[in-house]
Design a protein around this motif. Structure first.
Motif, PDB file in Angstrom:
ATOM      1  N   ALA A 172       0.816  -1.110  -0.076  1.00 56.28           N
ATOM      2  CA  ALA A 172       0.027   0.038   0.009  1.00 56.28           C
ATOM      3  C   ALA A 172       0.760   1.283  -0.004  1.00 56.28           C
ATOM      4  O   ALA A 172       0.533   2.454  -0.285  1.00 56.28           O
ATOM      5  N   SER A 173       1.950   1.207   0.414  1.00 52.10           N
ATOM      6  CA  SER A 173       3.237   2.233   0.524  1.00 52.10           C
ATOM      7  C   SER A 173       4.450   1.621   0.216  1.00 52.10           C
ATOM      8  O   SER A 173       4.601   0.373   0.512  1.00 52.10           O
ATOM      9  N   ALA A 174       5.302   2.508  -0.317  1.00 50.54           N
ATOM     10  CA  ALA A 174       6.800   2.193  -0.707  1.00 50.54           C
ATOM     11  C   ALA A 174       7.612   3.494  -0.711  1.00 50.54           C
ATOM     12  O   ALA A 174       6.957   4.786  -0.703  1.00 50.54           O
ATOM     13  N   THR A 175       8.851   3.210  -0.605  1.00 48.04           N
ATOM     14  CA  THR A 175       9.813   4.420  -0.395  1.00 48.04           C
ATOM     15  C   THR A 175      10.564   4.391  -1.710  1.00 48.04           C
ATOM     16  O   THR A 175      10.540   3.414  -2.495  1.00 48.04           O
ATOM     17  N   PRO A 176      11.102   5.783  -2.127  1.00 50.99           N
ATOM     18  CA  PRO A 176      11.931   5.460  -3.266  1.00 50.99           C
ATOM     19  C   PRO A 176      13.066   4.314  -3.175  1.00 50.99           C
ATOM     20  O   PRO A 176      13.680   4.277  -2.152  1.00 50.99           O
ATOM     21  N   GLY A 177      13.049   4.046  -4.274  1.00 51.18           N
ATOM     22  CA  GLY A 177      14.121   2.675  -4.417  1.00 51.18           C
ATOM     23  C   GLY A 177      13.993   1.494  -4.015  1.00 51.18           C
ATOM     24  O   GLY A 177      14.421   0.386  -4.229  1.00 51.18           O
ATOM     25  N   SER A 178      12.396   1.302  -3.893  1.00 49.69           N
ATOM     26  CA  SER A 178      11.925   0.129  -3.380  1.00 49.69           C
ATOM     27  C   SER A 178      10.995  -0.430  -4.692  1.00 49.69           C
ATOM     28  O   SER A 178      10.634  -0.002  -5.676  1.00 49.69           O
ATOM     29  N   THR A 179      10.827  -1.744  -4.523  1.00 55.83           N
ATOM     30  CA  THR A 179       9.914  -2.673  -5.605  1.00 55.83           C
ATOM     31  C   THR A 179       8.488  -2.887  -5.161  1.00 55.83           C
ATOM     32  O   THR A 179       8.277  -2.906  -3.936  1.00 55.83           O
ATOM     33  N   VAL A 180       7.779  -2.886  -6.145  1.00 56.23           N
ATOM     34  CA  VAL A 180       6.190  -3.203  -5.919  1.00 56.23           C
ATOM     35  C   VAL A 180       5.701  -4.092  -7.076  1.00 56.23           C
ATOM     36  O   VAL A 180       6.256  -4.153  -8.150  1.00 56.23           O
ATOM     37  N   THR A 181       4.837  -5.463  -6.573  1.00 55.69           N
ATOM     38  CA  THR A 181       4.472  -6.217  -7.353  1.00 55.69           C
ATOM     39  C   THR A 181       2.914  -6.239  -7.469  1.00 55.69           C
ATOM     40  O   THR A 181       2.408  -6.267  -6.438  1.00 55.69           O
ATOM     41  N   ILE A 182       2.685  -6.320  -8.664  1.00 55.42           N
ATOM     42  CA  ILE A 182       1.351  -6.463  -8.924  1.00 55.42           C
ATOM     43  C   ILE A 182       1.047  -7.700  -9.535  1.00 55.42           C
ATOM     44  O   ILE A 182       1.680  -8.276 -10.676  1.00 55.42           O
ATOM     45  N   LYS A 183      -0.155  -8.583  -8.891  1.00 56.22           N
ATOM     46  CA  LYS A 183      -0.300  -9.760  -9.430  1.00 56.22           C
ATOM     47  C   LYS A 183      -1.813  -9.770 -10.200  1.00 56.22           C
ATOM     48  O   LYS A 183      -2.807  -9.431  -9.788  1.00 56.22           O
ATOM     49  N   LEU A 184      -2.053 -10.045 -11.530  1.00 53.47           N
ATOM     50  CA  LEU A 184      -2.967 -10.095 -12.505  1.00 53.47           C
ATOM     51  C   LEU A 184      -3.437 -11.421 -12.763  1.00 53.47           C
ATOM     52  O   LEU A 184      -2.660 -12.194 -13.167  1.00 53.47           O
ATOM     53  N   THR A 185      -4.681 -11.881 -12.337  1.00 56.67           N
ATOM     54  CA  THR A 185      -5.100 -13.368 -12.544  1.00 56.67           C
ATOM     55  C   THR A 185      -6.433 -13.102 -13.511  1.00 56.67           C
ATOM     56  O   THR A 185      -7.516 -12.605 -13.062  1.00 56.67           O
ATOM     57  N   PHE A 186      -6.155 -13.675 -14.461  1.00 59.08           N
ATOM     58  CA  PHE A 186      -7.519 -14.066 -15.555  1.00 59.08           C
ATOM     59  C   PHE A 186      -8.264 -15.150 -15.327  1.00 59.08           C
ATOM     60  O   PHE A 186      -7.318 -16.063 -15.192  1.00 59.08           O
ATOM     61  N   THR A 187      -9.149 -15.252 -14.909  1.00 63.37           N
ATOM     62  CA  THR A 187     -10.052 -16.590 -14.927  1.00 63.37           C
ATOM     63  C   THR A 187     -11.081 -16.454 -16.070  1.00 63.37           C
ATOM     64  O   THR A 187     -11.897 -15.539 -16.087  1.00 63.37           O
ATOM     65  N   ASN A 188     -11.338 -17.665 -16.985  1.00 61.59           N
ATOM     66  CA  ASN A 188     -12.238 -17.642 -17.819  1.00 61.59           C
ATOM     67  C   ASN A 188     -13.513 -17.892 -17.515  1.00 61.59           C
ATOM     68  O   ASN A 188     -13.885 -19.042 -16.590  1.00 61.59           O
ATOM     69  N   ASP A 189     -14.433 -16.884 -17.336  1.00 60.67           N
ATOM     70  CA  ASP A 189     -16.004 -16.992 -16.743  1.00 60.67           C
ATOM     71  C   ASP A 189     -16.774 -17.366 -17.740  1.00 60.67           C
ATOM     72  O   ASP A 189     -17.949 -17.278 -17.697  1.00 60.67           O
ATOM     73  N   GLN A 190     -16.442 -18.183 -19.041  1.00 60.73           N
ATOM     74  CA  GLN A 190     -17.368 -18.542 -20.010  1.00 60.73           C
ATOM     75  C   GLN A 190     -17.432 -20.051 -20.031  1.00 60.73           C
ATOM     76  O   GLN A 190     -16.684 -20.738 -19.252  1.00 60.73           O
ATOM     77  N   SER A 191     -18.201 -20.592 -20.810  1.00 62.50           N
ATOM     78  CA  SER A 191     -18.295 -22.026 -20.777  1.00 62.50           C
ATOM     79  C   SER A 191     -17.677 -22.639 -21.889  1.00 62.50           C
ATOM     80  O   SER A 191     -17.789 -23.792 -21.946  1.00 62.50           O
ATOM     81  N   THR A 192     -16.981 -21.876 -22.720  1.00 60.97           N
ATOM     82  CA  THR A 192     -15.989 -22.590 -23.544  1.00 60.97           C
ATOM     83  C   THR A 192     -14.695 -21.880 -23.462  1.00 60.97           C
ATOM     84  O   THR A 192     -14.529 -20.884 -22.730  1.00 60.97           O
TER      85      THR A 192
END
Length: 181
Positions: A44-64
């Motif tokens: 939620a917060s970081a200082t200059p020089g640090s790293t931040v990770t974003i996790k994107l998860t796609f879930t197929n919500d269709q029947s095919t």
């Protein structure tokens, strides 16, 4: 004694309605109950020089199967209009066949396909906040993402915008005078 026709019809309508409700209640949860995109930011917060990770998860919500899944990630207007905020993506890992974010401030991801109904694919993006980035109140790095995917043999598509959330860039705590003695 025989009931009048309107009475018989209303009783039949009520019974049909109850049966329909019971039938709907007995249906199993569908893949449509799952949102196609979930996003997690590790800080939620970081200082200059640090790293931040974003996790994107796609879930197929269709029947095919989903045959094509594309996603872009862009900074919000507030982030891109603040000339003091400095960052660059450094890594892109996971279930991807193409990722164009490395060493940039935005980019795109193509997920490994096919994605079976109900199955998920995850991509992890890491960005580095520059050591000389501005910090302090109202300094925040935020993104949004556009997701587009095709299913039903390419005959149908779905897309949408998703906020990624942000990370406040806080200044490192000042070392009190004389603390290093």
């Amino acid at each position: 004694m025989r009931r009048p026709t309107p009475g018989r019809l209303s009783l039949s309508a009520i019974l049909a309605f109850v049966v329909a409700l019971l039938g709907l209640a007995a249906q199993p949860a569908s893949a449509a109950d799952t949102p196609p995109m979930t996003i997690a930011v590790d800080k939620a917060s970081a200082t200059p020089g640090s790293t931040v990770t974003i996790k994107l998860t796609f879930t197929n919500d269709q029947s095919t199967n989903a045959q094509f899944v594309y996603q872009s990630i862009q900074p919000t207007w507030n982030t891109s209009s603040d000339p003091g905020l400095k960052y660059a993506f450094s890594e892109c890992t996971g279930d991807t066949t193409s990722c164009t974010v490395a060493a940039k401030q935005s980019g795109a991801v193509s997920y490994s396909v096919p994605v079976l109904p109900g199955a998920s694919r995850t991509v992890t993006l890491t960005y580095q906040v520059a050591a000389d980035s501005a910090c302090g109140p109202s300094r925040r790095i935020e993104f949004y993402t556009y997701l587009y995917y095709e299913y039903q043999g390419g005959q149908a598509k779905k897309d949408g915008m998703y906020p990624v959330g942000g990370t406040d860039i806080t200044c490192p705590a000042a070392t009190p005078a004389g603390a290093g003695r």
